[in-house]
Design a protein around this motif. Sequence first.
Motif, PDB file in Angstrom:
ATOM      1  N   ASP A 256      28.976  12.156   0.947  1.00  0.00           N
ATOM      2  CA  ASP A 256      29.805  10.953   0.943  1.00  0.00           C
ATOM      3  C   ASP A 256      28.965   9.764   0.494  1.00  0.00           C
ATOM      4  O   ASP A 256      28.023   9.351   1.190  1.00  0.00           O
ATOM      5  CB  ASP A 256      30.369  10.720   2.345  1.00  0.00           C
ATOM      6  N   ARG A 257      29.286   9.182  -0.646  1.00  0.00           N
ATOM      7  CA  ARG A 257      28.462   8.107  -1.208  1.00  0.00           C
ATOM      8  C   ARG A 257      28.479   6.846  -0.357  1.00  0.00           C
ATOM      9  O   ARG A 257      27.618   5.977  -0.510  1.00  0.00           O
ATOM     10  CB  ARG A 257      28.929   7.777  -2.633  1.00  0.00           C
ATOM     11  N   THR A 258      29.457   6.709   0.551  1.00  0.00           N
ATOM     12  CA  THR A 258      29.531   5.528   1.409  1.00  0.00           C
ATOM     13  C   THR A 258      28.770   5.709   2.714  1.00  0.00           C
ATOM     14  O   THR A 258      28.678   4.767   3.511  1.00  0.00           O
ATOM     15  CB  THR A 258      30.993   5.187   1.733  1.00  0.00           C
ATOM     16  N   SER A 259      28.219   6.892   2.944  1.00  0.00           N
ATOM     17  CA  SER A 259      27.580   7.211   4.223  1.00  0.00           C
ATOM     18  C   SER A 259      26.114   6.783   4.240  1.00  0.00           C
ATOM     19  O   SER A 259      25.427   6.803   3.208  1.00  0.00           O
ATOM     20  CB  SER A 259      27.680   8.712   4.488  1.00  0.00           C
ATOM     21  N   THR A 260      25.624   6.441   5.435  1.00  0.00           N
ATOM     22  CA  THR A 260      24.202   6.095   5.589  1.00  0.00           C
ATOM     23  C   THR A 260      23.310   7.321   5.508  1.00  0.00           C
ATOM     24  O   THR A 260      22.093   7.189   5.345  1.00  0.00           O
ATOM     25  CB  THR A 260      23.971   5.379   6.920  1.00  0.00           C
ATOM     26  N   THR A 261      23.897   8.512   5.628  1.00  0.00           N
ATOM     27  CA  THR A 261      23.109   9.752   5.527  1.00  0.00           C
ATOM     28  C   THR A 261      23.424  10.498   4.231  1.00  0.00           C
ATOM     29  O   THR A 261      23.254  11.713   4.145  1.00  0.00           O
ATOM     30  CB  THR A 261      23.386  10.665   6.733  1.00  0.00           C
ATOM     31  N   PHE A 262      23.861   9.759   3.223  1.00  0.00           N
ATOM     32  CA  PHE A 262      24.217  10.340   1.924  1.00  0.00           C
ATOM     33  C   PHE A 262      23.061  11.169   1.369  1.00  0.00           C
ATOM     34  O   PHE A 262      21.906  10.752   1.368  1.00  0.00           O
ATOM     35  CB  PHE A 262      24.568   9.204   0.957  1.00  0.00           C
ATOM     36  N   HIS A 263      23.397  12.380   0.939  1.00  0.00           N
ATOM     37  CA  HIS A 263      22.457  13.322   0.333  1.00  0.00           C
ATOM     38  C   HIS A 263      21.320  13.714   1.268  1.00  0.00           C
ATOM     39  O   HIS A 263      20.155  13.810   0.875  1.00  0.00           O
ATOM     40  CB  HIS A 263      21.915  12.769  -0.990  1.00  0.00           C
ATOM     41  N   THR A 264      21.700  13.997   2.524  1.00  0.00           N
ATOM     42  CA  THR A 264      20.755  14.590   3.476  1.00  0.00           C
ATOM     43  C   THR A 264      21.476  15.712   4.228  1.00  0.00           C
ATOM     44  O   THR A 264      22.703  15.725   4.338  1.00  0.00           O
ATOM     45  CB  THR A 264      20.232  13.568   4.509  1.00  0.00           C
ATOM     46  N   GLU A 265      20.693  16.660   4.747  1.00  0.00           N
ATOM     47  CA  GLU A 265      21.251  17.704   5.598  1.00  0.00           C
ATOM     48  C   GLU A 265      21.540  17.100   6.962  1.00  0.00           C
ATOM     49  O   GLU A 265      20.651  16.545   7.602  1.00  0.00           O
ATOM     50  CB  GLU A 265      20.277  18.869   5.728  1.00  0.00           C
ATOM     51  N   ILE A 266      22.796  17.208   7.410  1.00  0.00           N
ATOM     52  CA  ILE A 266      23.183  16.581   8.676  1.00  0.00           C
ATOM     53  C   ILE A 266      23.466  17.602   9.772  1.00  0.00           C
ATOM     54  O   ILE A 266      23.838  17.231  10.883  1.00  0.00           O
ATOM     55  CB  ILE A 266      24.405  15.674   8.477  1.00  0.00           C
ATOM     56  N   GLY A 267      23.288  18.884   9.475  1.00  0.00           N
ATOM     57  CA  GLY A 267      23.498  19.901  10.500  1.00  0.00           C
ATOM     58  C   GLY A 267      23.570  21.281   9.890  1.00  0.00           C
ATOM     59  O   GLY A 267      23.489  21.450   8.671  1.00  0.00           O
ATOM     60  N   THR A 268      23.708  22.275  10.755  1.00  0.00           N
ATOM     61  CA  THR A 268      23.875  23.658  10.312  1.00  0.00           C
ATOM     62  C   THR A 268      24.966  24.326  11.135  1.00  0.00           C
ATOM     63  O   THR A 268      25.270  23.907  12.260  1.00  0.00           O
ATOM     64  CB  THR A 268      22.574  24.469  10.446  1.00  0.00           C
ATOM     65  N   ILE A 269      25.555  25.370  10.573  1.00  0.00           N
ATOM     66  CA  ILE A 269      26.568  26.174  11.252  1.00  0.00           C
ATOM     67  C   ILE A 269      25.996  27.568  11.433  1.00  0.00           C
ATOM     68  O   ILE A 269      25.642  28.234  10.453  1.00  0.00           O
ATOM     69  CB  ILE A 269      27.858  26.234  10.419  1.00  0.00           C
TER      70      ILE A 269
END
Length: 512
Positions: A256-269
Amino acid sequence: MTSSRVRATRRALLAPLVAAACLAPALAAEDLGGGRPASHGRVVRFVMSHWIPGEPSSLGLVDPPVLPISYVAILSPARTSLVLPGIGTLIADATHPAALMLPLSGTLPLPPLPLALNGTTLYVQGAVLDPGLAAGVVLTDATKVDLFQPVVLVGNQRQTANSISVVDLRTRQVVQTLTNSENGSIAFSPDRRFAYVCEPGSLRNQVVVYDLTQSPIVVATTIPVSGGIRYRGCMQRDGRRLYVPLHNAISVIDADRTSTTFHTEIGTIPVPITGSPTSIFTGPIDLAVTPDNAKLYIAYGEQAVTFPGTCTLGVVDLNLPGRPHRSIPITVGGVVTLLNNLATHNRVEMSPDGLWVYVQEYGFTPGSFSLGYANGGVVKVVSTLTDTEFAAIPSGGYGQNDFFVDRMGRSLWSVHLNAGRMGELLRIDVDRHSPTRFTVWYRVPVHAVPFNGGYPAGVATTPDGATVCVSVVEDGSHPVPELLTFDAATGVLYGQPIPVQSLPATVGIPRY
């Protein structure tokens, strides 16, 4: 009327439509429905054969009820929803000032679509005169098409080449080579701004993001992940999340280009079937997500599989707490006994409407180290409504590397070697209105000479579904790695081969 005057007349007819379409927002192509069964019991399809600006096109019907047939072609930059009892639902807005309505009795060739249409949206639909119906007329399904000139990326996986060839199909030239790419497979953001390349290997295990808006194309960023990466990621239709298969989980990347964590891994399933971080025999291999972002389907490499029997297609409920995983039993075409009864499903594709999942099995040549595969790798069709297998389609081939469903959801494409080691392009009919749905429509020879180490590898279609691109891995009989183009309607190979670099295992073309 002379041919030059005919061409001039067609261009004049299209001129106001082009002007209005340039003001419309760019939208994804999809089959919008609206049609009703004609007198032969099936919904007729109205087809605009090519949607790429700069290419000639044509208008015509597929599967009409009677011949000769008369119809009205409707092309509009606007959408409506007008229910006409007994006729269907008008979706292409024929009342728009720039709408084009053409009475026709056959196929109408069109001149090259104006380049000004690049990035615009049209709605197309047909009204078919059918004397076998009480109303005397019936509507075809409508299609929303997003016209753009696509980038074609060929992933070359040889260690001495490891690169991506950027191909211009109009000139049939490689216009750029992206070097130092430990290429797996390529996913695209829905806005066609970014290409995401999974780079497996103990020294990389990362996703490289290429900015396609730049010329030449440049690396935008590199995203490290938390496990041994596999080959292919999949993007949500809204472009907010990219899912990437790891050896022991699914990586969730913020796109999401509007997110502060854009282009990072934010979790795993977490997943129940895992493997080694340095190999791809077992564990998650490929992914597909439903258009509503509710379910994620996982194709696995799985050992200790009983043949005859079933193995696993995974499904994760993304909207439920904890994102639980369930296992869907699917047919096994064979197993590799040398690798502890290994069954490999290396590709899974979602239908554009989200109702079906198609799973490709890698078929091994029958021999002393395998059981089964008498009919090659089997293509599985799974309903996303019931999460059960609906059909199992023998491919008759081996060594499947890639798989692609066109963005109208009508054809499923695969490439493989047959029992005589001849390369084949396989077209499976998955059209929801077709009487031959879920059967092999045709098989096309990729090359006139058998392979002795190489193989047809990557496959993808242009956004309009009109051209199928196939990459060919070189060997002694096929000394040049190349990209081939086939006409989707006829299966005919056309144009000169486009040379690329060594071991061109994948082809990436944005669908939306």
